[in-house]
Write a protein that holds these residues in place. Structure first.
Motif, PDB file in Angstrom:
ATOM      1  N   TRP A 176     -17.539 -35.697 -75.311  1.00 24.57           N
ATOM      2  CA  TRP A 176     -17.805 -37.107 -75.608  1.00 24.57           C
ATOM      3  C   TRP A 176     -16.850 -37.537 -76.709  1.00 24.57           C
ATOM      4  O   TRP A 176     -16.824 -36.926 -77.781  1.00 24.57           O
ATOM      5  N   TYR A 177     -16.076 -38.576 -76.417  1.00 20.23           N
ATOM      6  CA  TYR A 177     -15.165 -39.157 -77.401  1.00 20.23           C
ATOM      7  C   TYR A 177     -15.528 -40.621 -77.605  1.00 20.23           C
ATOM      8  O   TYR A 177     -16.032 -41.295 -76.705  1.00 20.23           O
ATOM      9  N   ARG A 178     -15.219 -41.127 -78.796  1.00 17.08           N
ATOM     10  CA  ARG A 178     -15.406 -42.532 -79.107  1.00 17.08           C
ATOM     11  C   ARG A 178     -14.045 -43.106 -79.492  1.00 17.08           C
ATOM     12  O   ARG A 178     -13.289 -42.475 -80.248  1.00 17.08           O
ATOM     13  N   LEU A 211     -16.904 -36.677 -80.571  1.00 12.64           N
ATOM     14  CA  LEU A 211     -18.286 -36.724 -81.040  1.00 12.64           C
ATOM     15  C   LEU A 211     -18.979 -35.383 -80.815  1.00 12.64           C
ATOM     16  O   LEU A 211     -19.635 -34.850 -81.709  1.00 12.64           O
ATOM     17  N   LEU A 244     -25.479 -39.199 -73.835  1.00 15.78           N
ATOM     18  CA  LEU A 244     -25.235 -39.507 -75.238  1.00 15.78           C
ATOM     19  C   LEU A 244     -26.177 -40.649 -75.604  1.00 15.78           C
ATOM     20  O   LEU A 244     -26.152 -41.698 -74.959  1.00 15.78           O
ATOM     21  N   ASP A 291     -21.497 -49.145 -84.247  1.00 13.86           N
ATOM     22  CA  ASP A 291     -21.392 -48.245 -83.103  1.00 13.86           C
ATOM     23  C   ASP A 291     -20.619 -48.882 -81.949  1.00 13.86           C
ATOM     24  O   ASP A 291     -20.341 -48.206 -80.949  1.00 13.86           O
ATOM     25  N   TYR A 346     -16.896 -45.473 -75.332  1.00  8.65           N
ATOM     26  CA  TYR A 346     -17.295 -44.072 -75.333  1.00  8.65           C
ATOM     27  C   TYR A 346     -16.797 -43.424 -74.040  1.00  8.65           C
ATOM     28  O   TYR A 346     -17.121 -43.868 -72.946  1.00  8.65           O
ATOM     29  N   CYS A 381     -16.312 -39.952 -71.668  1.00  8.43           N
ATOM     30  CA  CYS A 381     -16.702 -38.607 -71.304  1.00  8.43           C
ATOM     31  C   CYS A 381     -15.500 -37.968 -70.613  1.00  8.43           C
ATOM     32  O   CYS A 381     -14.757 -38.648 -69.887  1.00  8.43           O
TER      33      CYS A 381
END
Lengths: 113, 117
Positions: free
Chosen positions: A34-36, A46, A77, A86, A90, A92
């Motif tokens: 998981w990246y943001r 993340l 997530l 936030d 996001y 994946c």
């Protein structure tokens, strides 16, 4: 071509609400990330899993974020409660290992108002 | 700690020009992997290439070529005869060779390439 599927593609929610993002990795891929992505911070890791076991979630705010892989076909997530900071895309990603590279999903664009 | 630096924030060229995107990395691992990803305006991240630290042979794929030099810790990406469709943000990334947290990709900040007609 095999794809990493992320849902939803877009999500607008009010501050304080729970948000759940889902990812279906490519069949046979045992590593899931998981990246943001934000303009200010770029792409931040993340959390990630290997063979469904969490290996690193040091980049995730633990008080509000949680990541799980209930089975090999689903990664989730969750953010609870959500905050305006936030707001981000996001991503994946899944893969077998570094030698073969990783495939990213199309992302979930989250807006918290 | 691993680090990837893409010093060029933005590059603008005219169609058919050649353009090189720079990537410099830092790692203490002796085995590691380097990647390039493309992010077009539509937003998805598209895998372009992966190299491991033992293979310094340069690679060419159509108009794309990559120059990997361990001596300077660089993994540069060249687009020959650029086209408008090449307009995107390009990311360089690094993954260590060990187990555990070394599986992760550490990304550079990206280079926005604009190819004008």
């Amino acid at each position: 071509d095999a794809r990493v599927t992320q849902t939803p593609r877009h999500k607008v929610t009010e501050m304080g609400q729970e948000v759940t993002m889902r990812c279906q990795p490519i069949l046979g891929h045992n590593t899931v990330f998981w990246y943001r992505q934000t303009m200010m911070q770029g792409l931040e890791l993340l959390a990630y899993f290997r063979n469904r076991a969490p290996l690193d979630d040091s980049g995730m705010p633990k008080d509000r974020f949680s990541a799980e892989m209930p089975d090999a076909t689903l990664a989730t997530l969750k953010i609870q409660p959500s905050e305006p900071r936030d707001s981000a895309v996001y991503f994946c990603a899944s893969g077998r290992d570094r030698r073969t590279g990783y495939t990213f999903g199309s992302g979930t664009r989250l807006t918290v108002v | 700690a691993q680090k990837v630096t893409q010093a060029q924030t933005e590059i603008s060229v005219v169609e058919k020009e050649d353009v090189t995107l720079d990537c410099v990395y830092e790692t203490r691992d002796t085995t590691y992997y380097l990647f390039w990803y493309k992010q077009p305006p539509s937003g998805e991240l598209v895998f372009l290439i992966r190299r491991n630290s033992f293979d310094e042979q340069n690679e060419i794929s159509g108009r794309y070529s990559w120059n990997f030099q361990k001596s300077t810790s660089s993994f540069n990406f060249t687009i020959t005869a650029s086209q408008v469709v090449d307009s995107a943000v390009y990311f360089c990334a690094l993954s260590g060779g060990g187990g555990g947290s070394n599986y992760k990709l550490t990304f550079g900040k990206g280079t926005l390439l604009t190819v004008n007609p």
